[in-house]
Design an enzyme around this catalytic site. Structure first.
Site, PDB file in Angstrom:
ATOM      1  N   ASN A  74      -7.032 -13.009  -4.138  1.00  0.00           N
ATOM      2  CA  ASN A  74      -8.228 -12.520  -3.455  1.00  0.00           C
ATOM      3  C   ASN A  74      -9.335 -13.576  -3.522  1.00  0.00           C
ATOM      4  OD1 ASN A  74     -10.059 -10.569  -2.144  1.00  0.00           O
ATOM      5  ND2 ASN A  74      -8.563  -9.048  -2.844  1.00  0.00           N
ATOM      6  N   ARG A  75     -10.605 -13.164  -3.519  1.00  0.00           N
ATOM      7  CA  ARG A  75     -11.710 -14.097  -3.269  1.00  0.00           C
ATOM      8  C   ARG A  75     -12.603 -14.313  -4.486  1.00  0.00           C
ATOM      9  NH1 ARG A  75     -10.510 -11.280   1.318  1.00  0.00           N
ATOM     10  NH2 ARG A  75     -10.315 -12.538   3.208  1.00  0.00           N
ATOM     11  N   HIS A 100      -7.113 -16.819  -2.642  1.00  0.00           N
ATOM     12  CA  HIS A 100      -5.690 -16.880  -2.976  1.00  0.00           C
ATOM     13  C   HIS A 100      -5.243 -18.219  -3.573  1.00  0.00           C
ATOM     14  CE1 HIS A 100      -5.151 -12.950  -1.544  1.00  0.00           C
ATOM     15  NE2 HIS A 100      -4.693 -13.164  -0.329  1.00  0.00           N
ATOM     16  N   HIS A 170       2.329 -10.635  -2.498  1.00  0.00           N
ATOM     17  CA  HIS A 170       1.741 -10.447  -1.165  1.00  0.00           C
ATOM     18  C   HIS A 170       2.800 -10.096  -0.110  1.00  0.00           C
ATOM     19  CE1 HIS A 170      -0.866 -11.205   2.311  1.00  0.00           C
ATOM     20  NE2 HIS A 170      -1.888 -11.403   1.483  1.00  0.00           N
ATOM     21  N   ASP A 240      -9.277  -4.490   4.833  1.00  0.00           N
ATOM     22  CA  ASP A 240      -9.024  -5.619   3.938  1.00  0.00           C
ATOM     23  C   ASP A 240      -9.946  -5.433   2.738  1.00  0.00           C
ATOM     24  OD1 ASP A 240      -8.119  -7.916   2.790  1.00  0.00           O
ATOM     25  OD2 ASP A 240      -9.038  -9.296   4.231  1.00  0.00           O
ATOM     26  N   GLN A 281      -5.552  -4.002  -3.261  1.00  0.00           N
ATOM     27  CA  GLN A 281      -6.073  -4.468  -1.987  1.00  0.00           C
ATOM     28  C   GLN A 281      -5.207  -3.918  -0.856  1.00  0.00           C
ATOM     29  OE1 GLN A 281      -8.805  -6.387  -1.967  1.00  0.00           O
ATOM     30  NE2 GLN A 281      -8.988  -7.047   0.167  1.00  0.00           N
ATOM     31  N   GLU A 308      -1.689  -4.972  -2.459  1.00  0.00           N
ATOM     32  CA  GLU A 308      -1.630  -6.049  -3.443  1.00  0.00           C
ATOM     33  C   GLU A 308      -2.360  -5.623  -4.715  1.00  0.00           C
ATOM     34  OE1 GLU A 308      -3.254  -9.575  -1.352  1.00  0.00           O
ATOM     35  OE2 GLU A 308      -3.133  -8.223   0.367  1.00  0.00           O
TER      36      GLU A 308
END
Length: 344
Positions: A74-75, A100, A170, A240, A281, A308
């Protein structure tokens, strides 16, 4: 459970099978789940994973199909975080943020596979500085396919220096076998809250799902929710977003629990997700438009979905940052199980 190995360019492919005739193929490239063949209610086999036609595409895997994601899934806002009083700058590769693991993340790495103990172990050593992260990190991922249709993914990692670590898998699913979008799939997620995001996908707050398009506490079709007049859905072009699962303390006490279920009414296939993690996620393939898949035909938006399991996005810059720092002498562990069966 049986397994076979086959060469695919320079990345080896491994196939796990079970008594139901399921076949799960995994590549050393990104430790990626390449395909999962499973029967529908009439016994017809189909591949329920989206993916590429050959290893060349998996070398880059810009859609992250099936891959293990790290060092950070993720971020991270601006790719920047504090670690023991100093600022660390990770690679930036998504709208000014880290996503990622960066372009050289685990999804693009060559892992070493070994079939043993009734499954497949894939190993990788991430060198100090990769993606901007400190420490040499040794990772192992163990895949096992049971006769009840459970594909368990067990993670273990150690580091020689303090470093953030947040891993996930993923896979991009389409339970009808990839023919059309996933709008008629029925989704249920055991979560009362989700994380709202800004235009770059960074969380801005924890919000109750009640009265929103994000309320999947009872089964609901995905397609109608994509069309709801919801500002967060419009912002992401679909879903998302991270759902907040329960967070027992300390992390070592986290248990494996069922967190999500997806049913495809047409085929009768259903997917159950269980995890030890705090976040889930939910992604509806918003960026799939034009991505060339199995038969070199382009996918369309919402042709697949991902669930995820991992830490919260940008958790490094939040109040639970200490939970995602791996230190020398500690062992990172995680378990996520995807189980495919037929609806009764």
């Amino acid at each position: 459970m049986t397994y076979v190995a086959a060469s695919a360019a320079r990345a080896q492919l491994f196939t796990l099978t079970n008594a139901q005739g399921m076949r799960v193929t995994i590549s050393e490239r990104g430790a990626a789940l390449v395909s999962w063949w499973t029967p529908d209610r009439y016994g017809r086999m189909a591949d329920i994973l989206l993916g590429y036609p050959d290893d060349d595409q998996y070398r880059h895997n810009r859609s992250y199909f099936g891959a293990i994601i790290g060092r950070w899934a993720n971020r991270i806002a601006r790719g920047r975080f504090q670690l023991d009083g100093r600022t660390v700058q990770a690679d930036v590769n998504d709208r000014g943020n880290h996503l990622h693991g960066g372009d050289a993340g685990f999804h693009a790495a060559h892992w070493e596979g070994e079939m043993a103990h009734g499954g497949l172990t894939l190993s990788y050593v991430s060198p100090d500085g990769q993606g901007g992260f400190p420490g040499n990190v040794a990772v192992q991922v163990f895949y096992q396919l049971d006769d009840d249709g459970s594909l368990s993914i067990e993670y273990q990692a150690t580091s020689d220096a303090p470093t953030p670590l947040n891993l996930t898998s993923h896979p991009c699913f389409n339970l009808n076998g990839g023919s059309g979008d996933v709008g008629d799939h029925m989704l249920q997620i055991a979560a009362d809250y989700f994380l709202e995001i800004d235009p770059a996908g960074i969380p801005v707050g924890r919000t109750a799902v009640g009265g929103t398009a994000f309320d999947f506490r009872q089964p609901a079709a995905i397609g109608p929710r994509l069309r709801w007049p919801d500002a967060q859905v419009r912002l992401a072009g679909g879903f998302d977003h991270c759902y907040c699962l329960d967070e027992p303390e300390p992390r070592e006490a986290w248990r494996l629990r069922n967190v999500a279920r997806v049913v495809d009414p047409g085929s009768g296939r259903q997917l159950h997700v269980a995890t030890t993690e705090a976040g889930l996620q939910f992604y509806t393939g918003n960026g799939l438009e034009g991505v060339r898949g199995r038969n070199r035909e382009p996918y369309a938006r919402h042709d697949g979905f991902c669930l995820e399991a991992g830490a919260y996005p940008d958790q490094l810059n939040g109040q639970h940052a200490a939970n995602v720092i791996l230190r020398p002498g500690q062992v990172y562990t995680q378990t996520t199980v995807y189980r495919v069966s037929l609806q009764a």
